[in-house]
Design an enzyme around this catalytic site. Structure first.
Site, PDB file in Angstrom:
ATOM      1  N   ASP A   1      15.581 -20.049  -1.039  1.00  0.00           N
ATOM      2  CA  ASP A   1      15.787 -21.188  -1.762  1.00  0.00           C
ATOM      3  C   ASP A   1      16.779 -22.715  -0.692  1.00  0.00           C
ATOM      4  O   ASP A   1      17.419 -21.487   0.056  1.00  0.00           O
ATOM      5  CB  ASP A   1      16.492 -21.067  -3.416  1.00  0.00           C
ATOM      6  CG  ASP A   1      17.502 -19.639  -2.725  1.00  0.00           C
ATOM      7  OD1 ASP A   1      18.688 -19.555  -1.598  1.00  0.00           O
ATOM      8  OD2 ASP A   1      17.530 -19.383  -3.357  1.00  0.00           O
TER       9      ASP A   1
ATOM     10  N   ASP B   1       8.548 -32.486   4.045  1.00  0.00           N
ATOM     11  CA  ASP B   1       7.112 -32.333   4.020  1.00  0.00           C
ATOM     12  C   ASP B   1       6.698 -34.477   2.904  1.00  0.00           C
ATOM     13  O   ASP B   1       6.993 -33.569   1.762  1.00  0.00           O
ATOM     14  CB  ASP B   1       6.539 -31.030   3.513  1.00  0.00           C
ATOM     15  CG  ASP B   1       5.056 -30.469   3.979  1.00  0.00           C
ATOM     16  OD1 ASP B   1       4.728 -31.241   4.049  1.00  0.00           O
ATOM     17  OD2 ASP B   1       5.233 -30.082   4.562  1.00  0.00           O
TER      18      ASP B   1
ATOM     19  N   ASP C   1       1.876 -34.410   5.130  1.00  0.00           N
ATOM     20  CA  ASP C   1       0.572 -33.784   4.514  1.00  0.00           C
ATOM     21  C   ASP C   1      -0.728 -34.377   4.977  1.00  0.00           C
ATOM     22  O   ASP C   1      -1.297 -35.818   4.421  1.00  0.00           O
ATOM     23  CB  ASP C   1       1.087 -33.333   3.350  1.00  0.00           C
ATOM     24  CG  ASP C   1       0.421 -32.380   2.638  1.00  0.00           C
ATOM     25  OD1 ASP C   1      -0.309 -31.078   3.468  1.00  0.00           O
ATOM     26  OD2 ASP C   1      -0.398 -32.467   1.363  1.00  0.00           O
TER      27      ASP C   1
ATOM     28  N   GLU D   1      -0.762 -34.458  10.101  1.00  0.00           N
ATOM     29  CA  GLU D   1      -0.996 -33.147   9.650  1.00  0.00           C
ATOM     30  C   GLU D   1      -2.621 -33.865  10.047  1.00  0.00           C
ATOM     31  O   GLU D   1      -2.981 -34.745   9.110  1.00  0.00           O
ATOM     32  CB  GLU D   1      -1.328 -32.348   8.458  1.00  0.00           C
ATOM     33  CG  GLU D   1      -1.689 -31.751   8.664  1.00  0.00           C
ATOM     34  CD  GLU D   1      -2.681 -30.702   7.190  1.00  0.00           C
ATOM     35  OE1 GLU D   1      -2.533 -29.259   6.800  1.00  0.00           O
ATOM     36  OE2 GLU D   1      -1.749 -31.309   5.773  1.00  0.00           O
TER      37      GLU D   1
ATOM     38  N   HIS E   1       2.246 -21.986   7.876  1.00  0.00           N
ATOM     39  CA  HIS E   1       2.111 -21.730   6.447  1.00  0.00           C
ATOM     40  C   HIS E   1       0.693 -21.649   6.375  1.00  0.00           C
ATOM     41  O   HIS E   1       0.366 -20.906   4.980  1.00  0.00           O
ATOM     42  CB  HIS E   1       3.246 -22.621   5.668  1.00  0.00           C
ATOM     43  CG  HIS E   1       2.603 -23.665   5.650  1.00  0.00           C
ATOM     44  ND1 HIS E   1       2.221 -24.840   6.399  1.00  0.00           N
ATOM     45  CD2 HIS E   1       1.808 -24.062   4.158  1.00  0.00           C
ATOM     46  CE1 HIS E   1       1.472 -25.913   6.165  1.00  0.00           C
ATOM     47  NE2 HIS E   1       1.306 -25.780   4.599  1.00  0.00           N
ATOM     48  N   ASP E   2       0.129 -22.488   7.016  1.00  0.00           N
ATOM     49  CA  ASP E   2      -2.344 -22.120   6.587  1.00  0.00           C
ATOM     50  C   ASP E   2      -2.395 -21.237   7.689  1.00  0.00           C
ATOM     51  O   ASP E   2      -3.655 -21.396   7.226  1.00  0.00           O
ATOM     52  CB  ASP E   2      -2.432 -23.416   6.476  1.00  0.00           C
ATOM     53  CG  ASP E   2      -1.390 -24.879   5.333  1.00  0.00           C
ATOM     54  OD1 ASP E   2      -1.082 -23.959   4.814  1.00  0.00           O
ATOM     55  OD2 ASP E   2      -1.968 -25.849   5.850  1.00  0.00           O
TER      56      ASP E   2
HETATM   57  C1  GLC Z   1      -2.343 -29.204   4.001  1.00  0.00           C
HETATM   58  C2  GLC Z   1      -1.004 -27.857   3.589  1.00  0.00           C
HETATM   59  C3  GLC Z   1      -1.378 -27.001   2.723  1.00  0.00           C
HETATM   60  C4  GLC Z   1      -1.918 -27.426   2.073  1.00  0.00           C
HETATM   61  C5  GLC Z   1      -3.127 -28.737   1.394  1.00  0.00           C
HETATM   62  C6  GLC Z   1      -3.056 -29.278   0.073  1.00  0.00           C
HETATM   63  O1  GLC Z   1      -3.145 -28.543   4.111  1.00  0.00           O
HETATM   64  O2  GLC Z   1      -0.378 -27.938   4.679  1.00  0.00           O
HETATM   65  O3  GLC Z   1      -0.600 -26.027   2.485  1.00  0.00           O
HETATM   66  O4  GLC Z   1      -2.338 -26.767   0.547  1.00  0.00           O
HETATM   67  O5  GLC Z   1      -2.714 -29.969   2.273  1.00  0.00           O
HETATM   68  O6  GLC Z   1      -1.411 -30.003   0.039  1.00  0.00           O
HETATM   69 CA    CA Z   2      16.297 -17.946  -5.554  1.00  0.00          CA
END
Ligand code: GLC
Ligand code: CA
Length: 545
Positions: free
Chosen positions: A30, A99, A200, A242, A316-317
């Site tokens: 958090d 983000d 994103d 991205e 994270h992906d």
């Molecule tokens: C981007 C994010 C991913 C998400 C996708 C849909 O690729 O990095 O984690 O699942 O967009 O928002």
């Molecule tokens: Ca927490």
């Protein structure tokens, strides 16, 4: 003249809030947890933090499904916590990037709740609808997380588009009202002192589903320019889009030095080579190393002076880089440092994903222990298609997004010091050996090596803005390049194998100064030990003296 944009001289750290630090024992990281760790980030030397989404969300895709852009999800804290984070970070010269998930919202966003009430609803046109009949979707477009990209809504007698999960309906950017609302929301965050944004899947916003066009739709750059004018350009923000579809040519538009669009994009050409051509990331293949090197050369040279690169091997992906491109066994520490050297020696803005600075690794769990919607859908889909369980699990071990989402390893207490409760996803069992506390004490740790790399970038203008020339292009084991600025030259050289490599070309660098290396002592300039990396500086000026 040197470009003085602050974001060209900084290093960004990505936090996946859910897995970073839990402050209240509910097992989910958090914002107060992040605040506790700001001194750690300061110590590392980074200048900005990109937070994966913390806005209100039903968490169908861990926050990439937003139901209120102007509030914080209670699992992460409150708006007051967010304001405190911005301020506490600023006190340490760290800017907070949010983000922005603008391609789609959650199906629980009030706009969508209204939109699906009927065709006459004022919000209907906020989303992308197509007529059809119940069992015949408008066309064959597939969603990124499996299945058709179209979902039937009986109340409207229409389908809505979702490029990702069913719970992530696509926004209609062709509607000027949508764009206006979004810009207003962005300005609201800017007024709160946000230092930048990660956008994103920004290349997908201007979709034209009738033509089966999703990425790089005709109006894409017009919309991004409009957004930039209405929002980002009013401040010195860092913005990174991205864009899986980006090519060097489109990236020149996205990151145009005139500032008309974004600061830079994340492109993924170096991230899609270890898979079978024309197939999905799950269809594994070895890394074609020479081709991989050429991709970096193309981007480094292609954007030099004409755009700006973002430099990364993890997020994270993506799986953990040391497991993917290095050696997670005997040479974990050396290879983690080697990969860091490779990336941090290039031109662009480097991004460090949480735990990368510790050399965190991939995991191998039973399917019940995975949490990621993409992984779970893939498992189900491929089981139905008759793949063997073993083959599916091999793909998941190598590529599951959960590899990067296990809790940050702070110390060797239960749950890696991440939580006092039950973590939302199991900790990587190697946390007893790999953790921040030990690495902050140990001089020679991966953490301290990252710290040195960040310092070096600040000191060496040639690293910030020099040109890029590949070396040993056809060598299948070694990645080497030269950076050059005026009379200054540096060599970055990385051994990608567990064997010694003798490189006679290094004789030319015999008199250069070793700025940094991942072995304590250098015994022979021309010999690279397993996973050895060096940065050597040759200064024409020095030579004359
Ligand atoms: C981007 C994010 C991913 C998400 C996708 C849909 O690729 O990095 O984690 O699942 O967009 O928002
Ligand atoms: Ca927490």
């Amino acid at each position: 003249m040197q470009d003085t944009k602050w974001w060209k001289q900084t290093v960004v750290y990505q936090i996946y809030p859910r897995s970073f630090k839990d402050s209240n024992g509910d097992g989910i990281g958090d914002i107060p947890g992040i605040i506790e760790k700001l001194d750690y980030l300061k110590e590392l030397g980074i200048g900005a933090v990109w937070l994966s989404p913390v806005c209100k969300s039903p968490q169908a895709d861990n926050g990439y499904d937003i139901s209120d852009y102007q509030d914080i999800d209670p699992i992460f804290g409150s708006l007051a916590d967010m304001e405190k984070l911005i301020k506490e970070a600023a006190d340490r010269d760290i800017r907070i990037m949010m983000d922005l998930v603008l391609n789609h919202t959650s199906d629980e966003h009030p706009w969508f709740v209204e939109a699906k009430k009927g065709r006459d609803n004022p919000y209907h046109d906020y989303y992308v609808w197509k007529d059809g009949t119940k069992d015949v979707p408008p066309n064959d477009l597939r969603a990124a997380f499996g299945g058709s990209a179209w979902e039937w809504v009986p109340e409207c007698g229409q389908y809505y588009l979702h490029q990702f999960a069913v719970k992530q309906p696509d926004l209609n950017w062709d509607n000027p009202k949508v764009r206006k609302e979004i810009y207003k929301m962005i300005r609201w965050w800017m007024d709160k002192g946000i230092g930048g944004f990660r956008l994103d899947v920004i290349d997908l916003i201007a979709k034209e589903p009738d033509r089966l066009v999703l990425a790089e739709g005709e109006h894409l750059h017009t919309y991004i320019q409009e957004m930039s004018r209405e929002t980002f350009q009013k401040a010195e923000l860092i913005t990174v889009g991205e864009a899986w579809s980006a090519t060097v040519d489109t990236a020149k538009k996205f990151s145009n030095p005139d500032g008309s669009e974004l600061s830079m994009v994340f492109q993924f050409e170096h991230m899609v080579l270890d898979q079978q051509k024309g197939k999905e990331k799950w269809d594994l293949d070895g890394l074609p190393f020479i081709e991989w090197k050429k991709v970096f050369t193309k981007w480094q040279q292609g954007l030099h002076g004409k755009g700006w690169n973002s430099l990364f091997l993890e997020n994270h992906d993506l799986p953990r880089s040391v497991s993917r491109f290095g050696n997670e066994g005997k040479y974990r520490v050396q290879s983690a440092k080697m990969l860091a050297t490779l990336i941090h020696g290039m031109e662009g803005t480097p991004y460090i994903y949480q735990g990368e600075e510790l050399g965190m690794t991939n995991v191998r769990y039973d399917i019940e222990e995975y949490r990621d919607i993409e992984t779970l859908n893939l498992y189900k889909e491929r089981m139905e298609q008759g793949y063997s369980e073993m083959e599916i699990m091999q793909s998941i071990y190598a590529k599951s997004r959960d590899n990067a989402r296990t809790p940050m390893q702070w110390d060797d207490s239960p749950c890696a010091g991440f939580t006092t409760g039950t973590p939302w996803i199991r900790c990587n069992p190697n946390y007893t050996m790999i953790h921040a506390r030990a690495q902050m004490i140990e001089e020679d740790s991966v953490f301290h090596y990252y710290q040195r790399l960040i310092k070096l970038r600040k000191q060496e203008r040639v690293i910030q803005s020099g040109g890029y020339e590949p070396l040993l292009e056809e060598n299948p084991y070694v990645f080497a390049y030269i950076r050059q600025l005026g009379s200054e030259q540096i060599l970055v050289i990385c051994n990608f194998t567990d064997k010694e490599q003798h490189i006679k070309e290094l004789q030319e660098w015999e008199n250069g100064k070793l700025l940094l290396g991942n072995y304590i002592e250098e015994h022979d300039r021309c010999c690279l030990r397993p996973y050895e990396a060096k940065i050597v500086k040759e200064d024409a000026q020095c030579e004359k003296e």
